[in-house]
Design a protein around this motif. Sequence first.
Motif, short mmCIF file in Angstrom:
data_model
loop_
_atom_site.label_atom_id
_atom_site.label_comp_id
_atom_site.label_asym_id
_atom_site.label_seq_id
_atom_site.Cartn_x
_atom_site.Cartn_y
_atom_site.Cartn_z
N TYR A 192 -10.48 -0.93 6.48
CA TYR A 192 -10.05 -2.31 6.25
C TYR A 192 -9.53 -2.94 7.54
N SER A 236 0.81 -1.22 0.00
CA SER A 236 0.00 0.00 0.00
C SER A 236 0.84 1.27 0.00
N ALA A 282 -8.96 -1.53 -3.59
CA ALA A 282 -10.40 -1.78 -3.42
C ALA A 282 -10.94 -2.66 -4.55
N SER A 337 -9.08 6.48 3.01
CA SER A 337 -8.93 5.06 3.35
C SER A 337 -8.20 4.91 4.68
N LEU A 343 -5.76 -5.68 6.20
CA LEU A 343 -5.41 -5.38 4.81
C LEU A 343 -4.79 -3.99 4.81
N LEU A 354 -13.42 4.40 3.52
CA LEU A 354 -12.99 3.01 3.38
C LEU A 354 -12.27 2.59 4.65
N ALA A 398 -6.94 1.60 7.80
CA ALA A 398 -6.83 0.17 8.05
C ALA A 398 -6.30 -0.09 9.45
N THR A 436 -4.30 -0.11 2.92
CA THR A 436 -5.34 0.87 2.56
C THR A 436 -5.65 0.89 1.07
#
Length: 505
Positions: free
Chosen positions: A448, A284, A456, A420, A451, A446, A422, A453
Motif C-alpha cells: 500500500y 491498522s 483490503a 501486508s 494507507l 499486499l 505499506a 496495512t
Amino acid sequence: MRTGVLQRLGLDSHPRVVMGARENAPGVAVSFDPATGQPLAGVRLDNAESYERTLRTSVEGFKAWRNVPAPVRGQVIRAVADGIRARKDDLGELISLEVGKIRSEGLGEVQETIDIADFAVGLSRQLYGLTMPSERRDHAIREQWLPLGPVGVITAFNFPHAVWGWNAMLGAVCGDSILWKPSLFAPLTALATNEIARAAAERLGHKGVFELVMGLDAEIGERMVADRRLPLISATGSCRMGRRVGAVVAERLGRSLLELGGNNAVIVEPDADLALAARGITFSAVGTAGQRCTTTRRLIVHESIAGDLIARLVKAYASIKVGDPLAEGTLVGPLISEAAVQGYERAIAAARAQGGEVLTGGQRVNAPGHFVAPTIIRAPAGNILPIARDETFAPILYVFTFKTLDEAIALQNGVDQGLSSAIFTGSMRSAERFLSPHGTGSDCGLAYVNLGTSGAEIGGAFGGEKDTGGGRESGSDSWKAYMRRQTCTINFGSEFTLAQGIRFE
Ligand code: NAD
C-alpha cells in the motif's frame, strides 16, 4: 440482554445449540463472550460418524450442483447474499459478541461477504477460458475451467464470517460444494451464517452446497485435511496450522490454499504527510485489537521524524477507548481469550528483556474480560528486537528507525511472513521503488502507498508470500483456485498430424 441476538437468529432453538451450557463437556464446545468471560451457549460437536454423513452430503451436493449452469448458480449466490443482507445487523452483532470486534467492524465483516457475493454473481457469467492458435492445420485449442469438487474450508477465529464468504461465494459459483470447519472460538457465528446460506440454496432446490462440520482439530480437522474426497483444502489461520495442513494435503497430492500469519510493517519517509500516517498506522495497529492478519506490527520510521511521529501516535493512543465492543464510542474490544492476554504479556516482557522501551500501554486492563492496553515499544539502538519477528496476535506496535529507504525495505522484508506492507511518502520515486517491478521492493502479497496495512477491498486478490502460505483469495482471478483447468485440442480435419513436426508413418 447481550444474548438477545441468539434468539433473533434462531440459534436458541437450533438442535446443535445447547443453551445454558457453562463449560466444555464431552461432545460440546462452549462459546464465550470475550468481553465478559461469560459463556454464550454450547454447540454439539461432530464425531467421525456425523462427519462422514455430512461429507457424503457434500459429495452428493457437488455432483448435482456442478450440473447447474454457472449463471444459474450465480442467481443462487444472489439469494444467499440477500439472506445475509437481511440479517446483516444481527450477524454483525453476533460477531462482536463472540469474537469481540467493535460493532462497525462486525458489520463491515458481513458487508465483505455481501461484496464478494456480488462479485461472484458477476463472475457467474465470466468464468472465461482462453483459446489459442494450434500449430497444426484444422486443429483448435481451448482451455476450459471445470468445477473441482467439494472444497474443505477451515477458518480462523478473527474473521469468523467473511473468510467463509470469500471461499464459499467463489467456490460455489465455480460449481463446488463447500464443507466448512470453523474455529471453535466462533461456532455460533458459523452456525447462523451457514444456516442462512443452506436455507437459501435449498429453497431454490439445491441441497448439499453449503455444509458445516464442527469439531476438535485432532478429531475433525485432521480427518478433513487428510480426506481425499476434498480435492482442495482452503485453510486460514496461523503458520503453525498451515505447516501441518500443507504437509498433510501435499502427502495425498491434494491442493491447498493457505492464508496464514502476517508480520506487517509500515515505512514512513521524511516527506510523508504525518497526520495521514498517524491515522493510518493507528487504525491498522489497534483495529480489531491487533487481531487482524494484516495488523501493523512494525513501524519503520525515518530517524529525522521519529520523535514527531511517535509523539502523534502516543497522543492518539491516549484517546482510544478500550472496552465493550458493542458500546458506542469503543474503538478497541477484548482479545479472544485469557491465553491471548498471556501471549501479549509474554511478548512485552520479552521486548523489555531485549532492550525495548515501552512508550505507552504495556499491561492488561484491570476489568472482567480479556482487555489489554494498545502498546507501542521502541526497539533499542541497532534495531535488534528478536520478539518482533513473531506474530503476537495483540495490539503491540514495535518501532524501528532507518536512514535510507533500502535499509527500511530490507528491515521490512527481513521477517519470515510476507502478507501486508505499506509506505507513507510524498515522493513518487520512493513509492515506485517500494513497488518496484523488479521485485526488489516489498516482498509481500499486499503493498500500500499512503494507507495502513489493514483494510483490503474484495476486488483485488488477497494473500501473502513466504510463511504466509502463498494463497490468494477474494477478487481478481482468485476464482481459478476453485476450478480445474482442462486444455482441449480438437482435430476438425481428416489428416493425422503430430505436434513438433513428428512423423509416425
Ligand atoms: P489457528 O491456526 O489456531 O486456527 C485456525 C483454524 O485452523 C481453526 O479453524 C482451527 O480449528 C484449525 N486447525 C488448527 N489445527 C488444525 C489441524 N491440525 N487440522 C485441521 N484444522 C486445524 O488460528 P487462529 O488463532 O484461529 O487465527 C489467527 C491466525 O490466523 C493468525 O496467525 C492470523 O494471522 C491468521 N489469519 C490469516 C489470514 C490471512 O488471510 N492470511 C486471515 C485471518 C487470520
